[in-house]
Design a protein around this motif. Structure first.
Motif, short mmCIF file in Angstrom:
data_model
loop_
_atom_site.label_atom_id
_atom_site.label_comp_id
_atom_site.label_asym_id
_atom_site.label_seq_id
_atom_site.Cartn_x
_atom_site.Cartn_y
_atom_site.Cartn_z
N LEU A 180 25.71 -16.40 -17.45
CA LEU A 180 25.71 -16.81 -16.04
C LEU A 180 26.55 -15.81 -15.26
O LEU A 180 27.59 -15.38 -15.72
CB LEU A 180 26.32 -18.22 -15.90
N ILE A 181 26.08 -15.47 -14.05
CA ILE A 181 26.85 -14.58 -13.18
C ILE A 181 27.15 -15.30 -11.87
O ILE A 181 26.27 -15.93 -11.27
CB ILE A 181 26.08 -13.27 -12.87
N VAL A 182 28.41 -15.20 -11.45
CA VAL A 182 28.81 -15.80 -10.18
C VAL A 182 29.41 -14.70 -9.30
O VAL A 182 30.51 -14.23 -9.56
CB VAL A 182 29.87 -16.91 -10.40
N PRO A 200 20.75 -15.64 -15.08
CA PRO A 200 20.89 -16.50 -13.90
C PRO A 200 22.14 -16.19 -13.07
O PRO A 200 23.20 -15.84 -13.61
CB PRO A 200 20.99 -17.91 -14.50
N VAL A 201 21.97 -16.30 -11.75
CA VAL A 201 23.06 -16.03 -10.80
C VAL A 201 23.26 -17.28 -9.93
O VAL A 201 22.28 -17.86 -9.44
CB VAL A 201 22.68 -14.83 -9.89
N ILE A 202 24.52 -17.71 -9.78
CA ILE A 202 24.81 -18.77 -8.80
C ILE A 202 25.24 -18.05 -7.53
O ILE A 202 26.21 -17.29 -7.54
CB ILE A 202 25.95 -19.70 -9.29
N VAL A 203 24.52 -18.26 -6.45
CA VAL A 203 24.82 -17.55 -5.22
C VAL A 203 25.81 -18.31 -4.37
O VAL A 203 25.56 -19.44 -3.94
CB VAL A 203 23.53 -17.26 -4.42
N LEU A 361 37.59 -31.76 -6.16
CA LEU A 361 37.23 -31.13 -7.44
C LEU A 361 38.42 -30.44 -8.09
O LEU A 361 38.33 -29.97 -9.21
CB LEU A 361 36.11 -30.10 -7.23
N GLY A 362 39.52 -30.33 -7.35
CA GLY A 362 40.71 -29.71 -7.91
C GLY A 362 40.70 -28.19 -7.79
O GLY A 362 41.68 -27.53 -8.06
N GLY A 363 39.59 -27.63 -7.39
CA GLY A 363 39.47 -26.18 -7.29
C GLY A 363 37.99 -25.85 -7.37
O GLY A 363 37.16 -26.74 -7.56
N GLU A 364 37.66 -24.58 -7.17
CA GLU A 364 36.23 -24.24 -7.20
C GLU A 364 36.04 -22.86 -7.78
O GLU A 364 36.93 -22.00 -7.68
CB GLU A 364 35.64 -24.29 -5.80
N LEU A 365 34.89 -22.66 -8.37
CA LEU A 365 34.51 -21.34 -8.85
C LEU A 365 33.86 -20.56 -7.71
O LEU A 365 34.02 -19.36 -7.58
CB LEU A 365 33.52 -21.49 -10.01
N ALA A 366 33.11 -21.27 -6.89
CA ALA A 366 32.39 -20.66 -5.78
C ALA A 366 31.83 -21.80 -4.94
O ALA A 366 31.93 -22.97 -5.33
CB ALA A 366 31.24 -19.80 -6.31
N LEU A 372 19.80 -24.82 -6.90
CA LEU A 372 19.89 -24.91 -8.36
C LEU A 372 21.07 -24.03 -8.76
O LEU A 372 21.20 -22.95 -8.21
CB LEU A 372 18.63 -24.36 -9.03
N HIS A 373 21.95 -24.35 -9.65
CA HIS A 373 21.90 -25.59 -10.39
C HIS A 373 22.85 -26.62 -9.80
O HIS A 373 22.86 -27.80 -10.17
CB HIS A 373 22.17 -25.27 -11.87
#
Length: 397
Positions: A180-182, A200-203, A361-366, A372-373
């Motif tokens: 996975l790429i963020v 897969p990329v999370i945009v 959420l306590g923090g976020e990746l992005a 999706l997803h």
């Protein structure tokens, strides 16, 4: 693939990281000064994100400490089913494996995003921008120390010191497995990753967020929400566009108050044809500006005929991130919130809350603007995939 670490081990590494960040606080800030002095660009939002001061270190410490206190996101049963033949079926959350995070200028991402990915049982590959290299390498060295002191391989957190060409080559033909790429950064970075990535990329998309002031708005709430929306111009949850219901009583008085408050905060105000004529602000040069994410001390105000027209306009021009309606009319708020196509919708509250920490959420990746997803802030519990576990005693079909 690295063998999944026990939750006790993952938490111990996170807590040790918190101690090391505190211990090395002044060294991190001093090293970050080198990056700030070397930065020759003129992007004020980039400079703002690059800077590490005491409050930023506090946030880093808080983020890893909070992560250590959260439940394990891996192995959670999402569904269970007893087959008529006696098999027991479970669907459980599972880590992705290896997550690559590509980001610009933000040393806090080296702590927070890596922490979230690590707690979710993933190996992390970090590719930061050249402008924050010294700060990032210092923080990665602390990750390695925390891992080593807990008898764990430093492979779990790896920093990729690649230039643009090397990054492109890695995206197209990774030299190791990536699941996975963020990408976290501006539109150019995201477009570059999407163009070249083979997995897969999370945009984490653009902002360009709207506030719609309905005719039944509480004007004080409207003023507060809009001014707060411009309180941090480098944030993707900042407000860039304001739509004002033309049926609003004392509309001109409200707009004049709003403009003077914005100007007092040194924010450049643009208006559509109606607003610029009636309120003496600069008129927009082209409708394309409605698509623009400013990341600057700049805001555009326009007039709109109805809630439905506001929904249509936002769905056409916004970045799909956040939007807010200011109204005392519950039915209009419901219509707006159900039909505006953004990851977060607000009623009488600031878009600045679109943030993993603020939304519980306590923090976020992005913050994902994809559907999706996961959409909106991506926290610990979203950085997992799933897996089917089927227990039998010789069943065949």
């Amino acid at each position: 693939m690295n063998t999944l670490l026990s939750i006790e081990k993952r938490n111990a590494v996170l807590l040790r990281m918190a101690e090391l960040l505190e211990q090395e606080r002044s060294a991190i800030i001093a090293i970050n000064k080198k990056d700030l002095e070397a930065y020759k660009g003129d992007d004020i939002s980039m400079f703002d994100r690059l800077k590490v001061h005491d409050a930023k270190v506090d946030e880093m410490i808080k983020s890893v400490t909070h992560l250590a206190s959260q439940d394990d996101p891996v192995g959670v049963v999402r569904f269970s089913f007893k087959h008529h033949n006696g098999m027991q079926v479970y669907n459980k959350t599972a880590s992705f494996g290896t997550v690559l995070i590509i980001y610009e200028s933000r040393p806090d991402v080296t702590v927070e995003a890596a922490g979230i990915a690590f707690k979710s049982g993933n190996k992390i590959l970090l590719k930061g921008g050249k402008e924050s290299l010294n700060s990032n390498l210092k923080i990665v060295a602390l990750w390695h120390q925390a891992l080593k002191e807990n008898g764990t391989s430093t492979d779990w957190v790896e920093y990729l010191e690649f230039n643009r060409t090397e990054t492109q080559a890695f995206l197209e033909k990774p030299t190791q497995n990536v699941d996975l790429i963020v990408p976290r950064g501006g539109e150019r970075l995201i477009a570059f990753v999407k163009q070249h990535a083979t997995c897969p990329v999370i945009v984490s998309g653009r902002g360009n967020n709207f506030v719609y002031v309905h005719k039944a708005a509480d004007v004080n709430i409207a003023l507060d929400v809009i001014i707060n929306g411009k309180s941090k111009i480098s944030a993707c949850n900042a407000v860039d566009k304001v739509l004002i219901d033309k049926g609003m009583p004392n509309k001109n008085e409200f707009v004049n108050t709003l403009i003077s408050k914005l100007k007092a905060s040194k924010i450049e105000v643009l208006g559509d044809n109606t607003i610029s004529k009636e309120n003496g602000v600069e008129a927009l040069q082209s409708n394309n500006i409605w698509y623009e994410e400013f990341l600057d001390y700049k805001i555009l105000i326009g007039e709109i005929s109805s809630t439905q027209a506001a929904i249509t306009k936002i769905n056409k021009y916004s970045g799909g991130h956040s939007s807010s309606i200011i109204t005392t009319n519950e039915a209009e708020a419901k219509l707006f919130m159900e039909n505006v196509d953004t990851a977060a919708v607000y009623h009488n509250a600031s878009t600045r809350f679109t943030d993993g920490g603020q939304l519980g959420l306590g923090g976020e990746l992005a913050i994902s603007t994809d559907k999706l997803h996961q959409r909106g802030p991506i926290g610990l519990q979203h950085l997992v995939t799933n897996k089917w576990y089927v227990h039998g005693n010789g069943q065949i079909r």
